[in-house]
Design a protein around this motif. Structure first.
Motif, PDB file in Angstrom:
ATOM      1  N   GLU A 201       0.854  -1.188   0.000  1.00 11.81           N
ATOM      2  CA  GLU A 201       0.000   0.000   0.000  1.00 11.81           C
ATOM      3  C   GLU A 201       0.889   1.236   0.000  1.00 11.81           C
ATOM      4  OE1 GLU A 201      -2.781   2.423   3.149  1.00 11.81           O
ATOM      5  OE2 GLU A 201      -2.904   0.229   3.175  1.00 11.81           O
ATOM      6  N   LEU A 202       0.667   2.131  -0.933  1.00 12.61           N
ATOM      7  CA  LEU A 202       1.421   3.381  -1.017  1.00 12.61           C
ATOM      8  C   LEU A 202       0.876   4.340   0.037  1.00 12.61           C
ATOM      9  CD1 LEU A 202       3.556   5.049  -2.541  1.00 12.61           C
ATOM     10  CD2 LEU A 202       1.750   5.703  -4.156  1.00 12.61           C
ATOM     11  N   ALA A 203       1.732   4.706   1.034  1.00 11.34           N
ATOM     12  CA  ALA A 203       1.250   5.478   2.176  1.00 11.34           C
ATOM     13  C   ALA A 203       1.732   6.919   2.195  1.00 11.34           C
ATOM     14  CB  ALA A 203       1.664   4.796   3.478  1.00 11.34           C
ATOM     15  N   GLY A 204       2.845   7.229   1.492  1.00  9.64           N
ATOM     16  CA  GLY A 204       3.343   8.595   1.530  1.00  9.64           C
ATOM     17  C   GLY A 204       4.815   8.664   1.186  1.00  9.64           C
ATOM     18  N   LEU A 226       9.357  17.521  -0.418  1.00  8.30           N
ATOM     19  CA  LEU A 226       8.587  16.394   0.105  1.00  8.30           C
ATOM     20  C   LEU A 226       7.083  16.672   0.056  1.00  8.30           C
ATOM     21  CD1 LEU A 226      10.693  15.326   3.235  1.00  8.30           C
ATOM     22  CD2 LEU A 226      10.335  13.981   1.157  1.00  8.30           C
ATOM     23  N   VAL A 227       6.711  17.903   0.375  1.00  7.04           N
ATOM     24  CA  VAL A 227       5.288  18.268   0.304  1.00  7.04           C
ATOM     25  C   VAL A 227       4.786  18.162  -1.133  1.00  7.04           C
ATOM     26  CG1 VAL A 227       3.649  20.176   0.581  1.00  7.04           C
ATOM     27  CG2 VAL A 227       5.344  19.712   2.367  1.00  7.04           C
ATOM     28  N   ASP A 228       5.589  18.633  -2.087  1.00  5.91           N
ATOM     29  CA  ASP A 228       5.198  18.525  -3.497  1.00  5.91           C
ATOM     30  C   ASP A 228       5.163  17.062  -3.945  1.00  5.91           C
ATOM     31  OD1 ASP A 228       4.986  21.263  -3.625  1.00  5.91           O
ATOM     32  OD2 ASP A 228       6.958  21.570  -4.551  1.00  5.91           O
ATOM     33  N   ASP A 229       6.098  16.256  -3.434  1.00 11.47           N
ATOM     34  CA  ASP A 229       6.071  14.824  -3.734  1.00 11.47           C
ATOM     35  C   ASP A 229       4.756  14.205  -3.259  1.00 11.47           C
ATOM     36  OD1 ASP A 229       8.671  14.967  -4.724  1.00 11.47           O
ATOM     37  OD2 ASP A 229       9.585  14.325  -2.840  1.00 11.47           O
ATOM     38  N   ALA A 230       4.356  14.570  -2.045  1.00 13.91           N
ATOM     39  CA  ALA A 230       3.118  14.026  -1.490  1.00 13.91           C
ATOM     40  C   ALA A 230       1.916  14.442  -2.332  1.00 13.91           C
ATOM     41  CB  ALA A 230       2.949  14.493  -0.049  1.00 13.91           C
TER      42      ALA A 230
END
Length: 411
Positions: A201-204, A226-230
């Motif tokens: 499961e992809l969680a973050g 990291l925020v943009d990745d999320a």
């Protein structure tokens, strides 16, 4: 914490470093109940102790900081590997505990920890199968794992089986740093592999800002990446409120500014060194130097007591401690207090550790201080993450130097 720990009954005996106990073994709780004096009880030198008041202050400070800034907190358990301290952190409000290795995951499960974040890649099929089994056996167990490569994704997927999925955080790294994809495209490629792999499961997303050193702008930019990745995970894979997890021991103020309290994310801070703090590395770099709460919010809780064994030259003293007792990877021990043979104490002003052998410390001492063989010196340490592992049992002392608790470590 879970009621499942299966720890052995720890005790003091002739093997316990820093204690003089030639008699029959005695359990840690029974030993602590004796309320021995640090200077009159069955101790020998050198000896590492924890100061209870500083420990309590540190645990409360980060619990309060993360709660008020809207951060979940999973402190890094590698700092102490001590079930007593892990329990205190969780009871103070920590969401979970961070591990660095498979063996630490196993240890924390035996400590009774219900939420574990493994801040590392794991490709060992034996450990992955065991973790998958734990998830299936205990519905209350939560686990997060990093991935930064097709091999890591494949190993996790192969171990997951048909039960509860392994939840994956795709990791971002920095050029010249350690693990983690260096670009967003690399990160998204790994995320796609996770999303398509059975049993996962992809969680973050997660990252470690440590390699950026004292570059505040670089750290802030990394957090924003990291925020943009999320956000990209939400767009491309419909991940609802993705996790964003960061280390942050030297930058938890910036972590709070950039990701704390955001409704679109689940922010998890992993700082662990705070539990003991120190008198070197983290005293210099603590974010509390920049925060309104002030630098005294944390205090060095570890003290290493050693006896002066020789004063062979003017200005030179030798203390009976060395690399086997004191860490020095981020700076030599820091002299705090001189306790003379008659029991009087004075600040160890001007005393400096200049080198360590296996069991000897070289001290530059001001002649006017009058340091003599038999005197005791207390030292603070730099970098608690490499201090605890030299001691299997550490007494906790109150401000009257009475032992009130014994802490066992599991390295």
């Amino acid at each position: 914490m879970s009621d499942r720990p299966t720890l052995p009954e720890e005790h003091v005996d002739w093997r316990t470093k820093g204690l003089w106990w030639p008699g029959d073994p005695i359990g840690l709780e029974e030993f602590a109940a004796r309320r021995d004096s640090l200077f009159e009880g069955p101790f020998t030198w050198p000896l590492m102790v924890l100061r209870a008041s500083a420990l309590e202050r540190n645990v409360a400070a980060l619990a309060d900081f993360t709660r008020r800034r809207g951060l979940l907190f999973a402190p890094h358990g590698k700092t102490s590997m001590a079930p007593v301290l892990v329990r205190r952190q969780l009871e103070a409000g920590a969401w979970g505990i961070t591990a660095a290795t498979a063996n630490q995951v196993l240890a924390f499960r035996r400590f009774g920890v219900e939420r574990i974040l493994l801040a590392n890649e794991l490709l060992d099929p034996r450990a992955l199968h065991w973790i998958a089994g734990e998830l299936n056996a205990d519905p209350g167990f939560e686990f997060l794992l990093y991935a930064d490569s097709p091999e890591g994704v494949g190993a996790a997927s192969a171990a997951a089986g048909g039960g509860r999925p392994l939840r994956i955080l795709v990791e971002r790294g920095v050029p010249g740093g350690r693990t983690g994809g260096r670009t967003r495209q690399e990160l998204l490629d790994t995320a796609r592999a996770v999303a398509e792999a059975p049993g996962l499961e992809l969680a973050g997303v997660a990252g470690y800002e440590g390699p950026l050193g004292e570059d505040a702008d670089g750290v802030r930019g990394f957090l924003r990446d990291l925020v943009d990745d999320a956000a990209a995970l939400t767009r491309e894979h419909a991940v609802e409120r993705p996790i964003v997890s960061v280390g942050g021991s030297a930058w938890f103020d910036l972590v709070a500014e950039e990701i704390g309290g955001r409704p679109d994310l689940v922010p998890i801070l992993r700082s662990g060194a705070y539990v003991a703090h120190d008198d070197g590395l983290y005293r210099r770099t603590t974010p509390y130097r920049r925060l309104a709460e002030g630098p005294d919010s944390l205090a060095g809780a570890l003290e290493l007591w050693a006896q002066v064994t020789s004063t062979p030259e003017e200005g030179l003293a030798i203390a009976g401690m060395g690399r086997r007792e004191a860490n020095s990877d981020q700076g030599l021990p820091v002299p705090r207090v001189l306790r003379r043979a008659d029991g009087t104490s004075t600040p160890a002003a001007g005393v400096e550790v200049t080198g360590l052998n296996d069991h000897h410390a070289y001290l530059r001492v001001p002649p006017e201080l009058g340091v003599r063989p038999g005197d005791l010196l207390s030292f603070g340490i730099s970098h608690p993450c490499t201090a605890f592992d030299r001691w299997s049992v550490i007494p906790v002392v109150d401000d009257g130097d009475t032992v009130v608790e014994m802490v066992a470590t599991y390295f």
